[in-house]
Design a protein around this motif. Structure first.
Motif, mmCIF file in Angstrom:
data_model
loop_
_atom_site.group_PDB
_atom_site.id
_atom_site.type_symbol
_atom_site.label_atom_id
_atom_site.label_comp_id
_atom_site.label_asym_id
_atom_site.label_seq_id
_atom_site.Cartn_x
_atom_site.Cartn_y
_atom_site.Cartn_z
ATOM 1 N N ALA A 172 0.832 -1.205 0.000
ATOM 2 C CA ALA A 172 0.000 0.000 0.000
ATOM 3 C C ALA A 172 0.866 1.254 0.000
ATOM 4 O O ALA A 172 0.495 2.270 -0.601
ATOM 5 N N ASP A 173 2.005 1.204 0.668
ATOM 6 C CA ASP A 173 2.902 2.359 0.700
ATOM 7 C C ASP A 173 3.413 2.687 -0.699
ATOM 8 O O ASP A 173 3.474 3.859 -1.089
ATOM 9 N N TYR A 174 3.770 1.651 -1.455
ATOM 10 C CA TYR A 174 4.258 1.905 -2.805
ATOM 11 C C TYR A 174 3.123 2.405 -3.689
ATOM 12 O O TYR A 174 3.314 3.319 -4.495
ATOM 13 N N ARG A 175 1.939 1.833 -3.560
ATOM 14 C CA ARG A 175 0.796 2.298 -4.347
ATOM 15 C C ARG A 175 0.512 3.769 -4.063
ATOM 16 O O ARG A 175 0.169 4.534 -4.979
ATOM 17 N N ALA A 176 0.685 4.202 -2.818
ATOM 18 C CA ALA A 176 0.456 5.606 -2.474
ATOM 19 C C ALA A 176 1.448 6.516 -3.191
ATOM 20 O O ALA A 176 1.095 7.624 -3.629
ATOM 21 N N VAL A 177 2.703 6.068 -3.314
ATOM 22 C CA VAL A 177 3.713 6.850 -4.039
ATOM 23 C C VAL A 177 3.297 7.035 -5.497
ATOM 24 O O VAL A 177 3.340 8.138 -6.048
ATOM 25 N N VAL A 178 2.870 5.945 -6.123
ATOM 26 C CA VAL A 178 2.461 6.002 -7.531
ATOM 27 C C VAL A 178 1.208 6.853 -7.704
ATOM 28 O O VAL A 178 1.125 7.677 -8.624
ATOM 29 N N ASP A 179 0.245 6.681 -6.826
ATOM 30 C CA ASP A 179 -0.993 7.461 -6.928
ATOM 31 C C ASP A 179 -0.701 8.952 -6.802
ATOM 32 O O ASP A 179 -1.322 9.774 -7.501
ATOM 33 N N ARG A 180 0.217 9.306 -5.922
ATOM 34 C CA ARG A 180 0.581 10.720 -5.761
ATOM 35 C C ARG A 180 1.240 11.255 -7.025
ATOM 36 O O ARG A 180 0.935 12.361 -7.480
ATOM 37 N N GLN A 181 2.124 10.462 -7.617
ATOM 38 C CA GLN A 181 2.775 10.883 -8.860
ATOM 39 C C GLN A 181 1.757 11.062 -9.975
ATOM 40 O O GLN A 181 1.806 12.043 -10.733
ATOM 41 N N ARG A 182 0.831 10.123 -10.099
ATOM 42 C CA ARG A 182 -0.179 10.201 -11.163
ATOM 43 C C ARG A 182 -1.098 11.399 -10.971
ATOM 44 O O ARG A 182 -1.459 12.080 -11.948
ATOM 45 N N ALA A 183 -1.505 11.655 -9.748
ATOM 46 C CA ALA A 183 -2.403 12.785 -9.491
ATOM 47 C C ALA A 183 -1.738 14.107 -9.862
ATOM 48 O O ALA A 183 -2.374 14.979 -10.486
ATOM 49 N N ALA A 184 -0.479 14.271 -9.494
ATOM 50 C CA ALA A 184 0.239 15.497 -9.839
ATOM 51 C C ALA A 184 0.409 15.622 -11.355
ATOM 52 O O ALA A 184 0.244 16.718 -11.930
ATOM 53 N N PHE A 185 0.722 14.509 -12.000
ATOM 54 C CA PHE A 185 0.898 14.514 -13.451
ATOM 55 C C PHE A 185 -0.420 14.847 -14.156
ATOM 56 O O PHE A 185 -0.459 15.669 -15.076
ATOM 57 N N ASP A 186 -1.509 14.223 -13.722
ATOM 58 C CA ASP A 186 -2.803 14.439 -14.359
ATOM 59 C C ASP A 186 -3.257 15.888 -14.245
ATOM 60 O O ASP A 186 -3.855 16.438 -15.180
ATOM 61 N N ALA A 187 -2.976 16.516 -13.105
ATOM 62 C CA ALA A 187 -3.375 17.909 -12.916
ATOM 63 C C ALA A 187 -2.674 18.820 -13.919
ATOM 64 O O ALA A 187 -3.291 19.743 -14.476
ATOM 65 N N GLU A 188 -1.406 18.567 -14.185
ATOM 66 C CA GLU A 188 -0.669 19.378 -15.156
ATOM 67 C C GLU A 188 -1.025 19.000 -16.593
ATOM 68 O O GLU A 188 -1.091 19.860 -17.475
#
Length: 229
Positions: A172-188
């Motif tokens: 779950a910790d690794y999934r949280a890292v990826v989800d955070r990266q994707r959310a930031a990328f999607d916003a831009e």
């Protein structure tokens, strides 16, 4: 049918077979089945330890160029994850697999062809592209590892080293890292015009291709002719 390139999910769909090939690649599939030769895993981890510092430097470029505090914080967290978590974890894996496969593979401290290709491409994106270009380049690596491990971990065979690899990337910790990266990328990504989104899709696709090449290199233990002997 064309895909509207408006999110990271759309970029993944656009990548099509190049992305799918990562999830079904023989290297992680055999790793999960505990049939991957330990020598191949040792070679892969040794090359990964040559890859990851360059990957971290690319993220550092993005942090340095961030236009606001949010971007700076996002890229800094990603950088810390690589330097403080993933690199030490790979060192532990190399030590553990070396106890099972004690014979060093030729040229463990020399970047093999796919490692050179991948890191050189990442650094070229960092040198010439935007922070969003960098995010598109590094996302296939981080994202695919999580999806690969999550897809394999439930039915995986027990192994003294491979189980740790799967558990780390399926966590779950690794999934949280990826989800955070994707959310930031999607916003831009949402703020880009069609030409910008198409460029980012091409970068993401190339990242997928180079990921596949890196897996294949590990499976075949492919090195330079003069190194492999």
């Amino acid at each position: 049918m064309s895909v509207a390139l408006e999110s990271s999910a759309a970029l993944r769909e656009h990548a099509g077979p190049a992305w799918d090939a990562l999830l079904t690649h023989e290297f992680p599939v055999r790793l999960a089945a505990a049939t991957l030769p330990e020598e191949s895993f040792r070679f892969y981890v040794a090359q990964n330890l040559l890859y990851l510092p360059e990957y971290a430097r690319v993220i550092a470029f993005a942090a340095a160029r961030s236009a606001d505090g949010a971007g700076l914080g996002e890229h800094t967290e990603s950088l810390v994850n690589i330097v403080s978590t993933e690199i030490p974890q790979n060192r532990r894996l190399l030590e553990a697999i070396s106890a099972i496969a004690p014979e060093p593979t030729p040229g463990e401290d020399v970047k093999a062809p796919a490692t050179v290709a991948y890191t050189s491409w990442l650094l070229s994106i960092a040198a010439t592209g935007s922070t969003l270009d960098i995010a598109a380049a590094i996302l296939p690596c981080a994202w695919s590892y999580g999806d690969i491990a999550e897809g394999l971990v439930r039915d995986a065979a027990d192994h003294p080293v491979y189980t740790e690899w799967l558990g780390f990337f399926a966590s779950a910790d690794y999934r949280a890292v990826v989800d955070r990266q994707r959310a930031a990328f999607d916003a831009e990504l949402a703020e880009q015009d069609d030409a910008g989104r198409a460029r980012l899709a091409d970068i993401f696709l190339m990242g997928c291709r180079l990921e596949k090449s890196f897996w294949g290199q590990g499976l075949a233990m492919q090195h330079w002719d003069d190194v492999a002997g």
